[in-house]
Design an enzyme around this catalytic site. Structure first.
Site: not given
Ligand code: IFM
Length: 464
Positions: A88, A132, A177, A306, A308, A371
């Site tokens: 990606r 992005h 995002e 995505n 985290y 992600e």
């Molecule tokens: O590095 C970023 C990415 O560009 C977008 N999503 C979160 C990642 C980590 O912060």
């Protein structure tokens, strides 16, 4: 979706992922390419933001980054050696359409054309993100995403890329995002263009979604039916700290502004009523015009997720007040004592399962995790090798969380590790490393970390 029924295995959930599950690694243009003034590329809002004093840690910029623009074949070889199915990447708008206007730049699109061919020759399927975060500076000067016209410009640019690469690329995602573009860029001032104007951020949300819809409608109309279209959203779970009305309301607001503000219009063609009420109370409106929501609701073939971290939130400050001095409701993130990544984000894999199951139940879309990954304070040995046990453990628990969500019925078809290699982590510069491959920024040498070998071997073992 693979319909094979696999027994729930909490001991090793990853082992329940079927051979048809697809694996990938992800990057984005500004974070790795460098070569910001080459091949006809013009400035993006990130080139400008990097020049703002103190905007970026240590004054870092994306000027050279990982020099991927010049090292692309070597980087594709790294990707191929990982044994992944998918890569990606994002396309830099000001490389393909300098200044965000006029015809396609042959040299700019030529780079992505060669990248696509190189990937296919290595047996890796390309997966595109059209935006992005690198908006051409001239479009920001004309008002940026709070300006409705930017949505139409985005659709024009998307068609340029689609025309050039649709013969070889199946999956097309529009935005990465949009929460970050709108909130970090226009409300909090932490990302380019660095504005602090909540009302502008809400206009940006609507125009980002409109741009997604316009671009998707046009690409789908031009498609012969072989393509898939989607969008990538960053989301987590917000848990109220207590059962108090204020804490529950803080969690509701966070969910409304983080998740439902995007998915409700995308899937249901309307903004959430509670959010619209909140905004009205704060004197803010979404600039919806007739027909917009029909465009935004254009079908999605794939939802990119995505993930985290997740958060526990409170609706009162340390003194117990539920509004701040401006009369706005308090939303406070409460540390729960879980281990943190180098970003200060709590490690909450169970929140990932919860999120994925919830997205499946509420929106019912095919999901790819586009992600997931973590930054840690890597310590390389004298050869540049990093024994990143912490990152391996993060991947292990989070891929396990994906497998558990699948077992609970979520239609999750693939997973991309963020990121292929260390790169420019936006306002944190090069200090925060998310890569499974280490980049020595002095020499541009790439060295796979232990997590890269772990990822390769995990994929291999699941293929049988
Ligand atoms: O590095 C970023 C990415 O560009 C977008 N999503 C979160 C990642 C980590 O912060």
């Amino acid at each position: 979706m693979d319909t094979t029924v696999t027994p729930v295995d909490h001991a090793n959930p990853i082992a329940t992922l079927p051979p048809s599950f697809r694996w990938g690694v992800a990057t984005s243009a500004y974070q790795i390419e460098g070569a910001v003034a080459e091949g006809g590329r013009t400035r993006s809002i990130w080139d400008t933001f990097c020049e703002v004093p103190d905007a970026i840690d240590k004054g870092d910029t994306g000027e050279i980054a990982c020099d991927h623009y010049h090292r692309m074949p070597q980087d594709v070889a790294l990707i191929r050696d990982l044994g992944v199915d998918l890569y990606r990447f994002s396309v830099a708008w000001p490389r393909v359409q300098p200044r965000g206007q006029g015809p396609v730049n042959p040299e700019g699109i030529g780079f992505y054309d060669r990248l696509t061919d190189e990937l296919l020759a290595g047996g890796v399927e390309p997966w595109v993100t059209l935006y992005h975060w690198d908006l051409p500076q001239e479009l920001e000067d004309a008002g940026g995403w709070p300006n409705r016209d930017t949505a139409y410009r985005f659709a024009d640019y998307s068609m340029m890329v689609f025309d050039a690469l649709q013969d070889r690329i199946k999956t097309w995602t529009t935005l990465n995002e949009p929460w970050c573009s709108a909130m970090l860029g226009y409300a909090y001032g932490a990302h380019a263009p660095g504005r602090r104007d909540f009302a502008a951020s809400m206009r940006a949300v609507h125009h980002l979604l409109l741009g997604h819809g316009l671009a998707t409608e046009r690409m789908r109309a031009a498609s012969d039916g072989r393509h898939e279209f989607g969008i990538t959203l960053n989301m987590g779970v917000s848990t109220p700290q207590t059962d108090s009305a204020a804490d529950r309301d803080a969690a509701r607001r966070s969910d409304a502004l983080g998740t439902r503000i995007y998915l409700d219009p995308l899937v249901r063609g309307r903004y959430p009523a509670d959010l619209v009420d909140d905004l009205a109370r704060w004197g803010v409106t979404l600039p919806v015009e007739d027909g917009d929501l029909e465009v935004i609701r254009t079908p999605l073939d794939v939802l990119g997720v995505n993930y985290y971290f997740s958060e526990t939130v409170s609706g009162v400050d340390e003194d117990g007040n539920d509004t701040d001095p401006d009369g706005l409701p308090v939303s406070r993130v409460i540390p729960t004592g879980r281990p943190l990544t180098a970003m200060g984000w709590e490690i909450v894999p169970e929140g990932f399962t919860q999120l994925l199951v919830r997205l499946h139940n509420d929106y019912g879309l095919p999901i790819y995790v586009t992600e997931n990954g973590s930054a840690f304070d890597d310590v390389p040995d004298e050869t540049g090798y990093v024994d990143d046990e912490d990152r391996v453990s993060y991947f292990d628990s989070h891929i396990g969380a994906v497998a558990l969500a699948r077992q609970q019925g979520a239609d999750i078809r693939g997973y991309f590790a963020w990121s292929l290699m260390d790169n420019f982590e936006w306002a944190y510069g090069y200090d925060k490393r998310f890569g499974i491959v280490r980049v020595d920024y002095d020499t541009q040498e790439r060295t796979p970390k232990r997590s890269a070998y772990w990822y390769r071997d995990t994929i291999r073992s699941l293929r049988g």
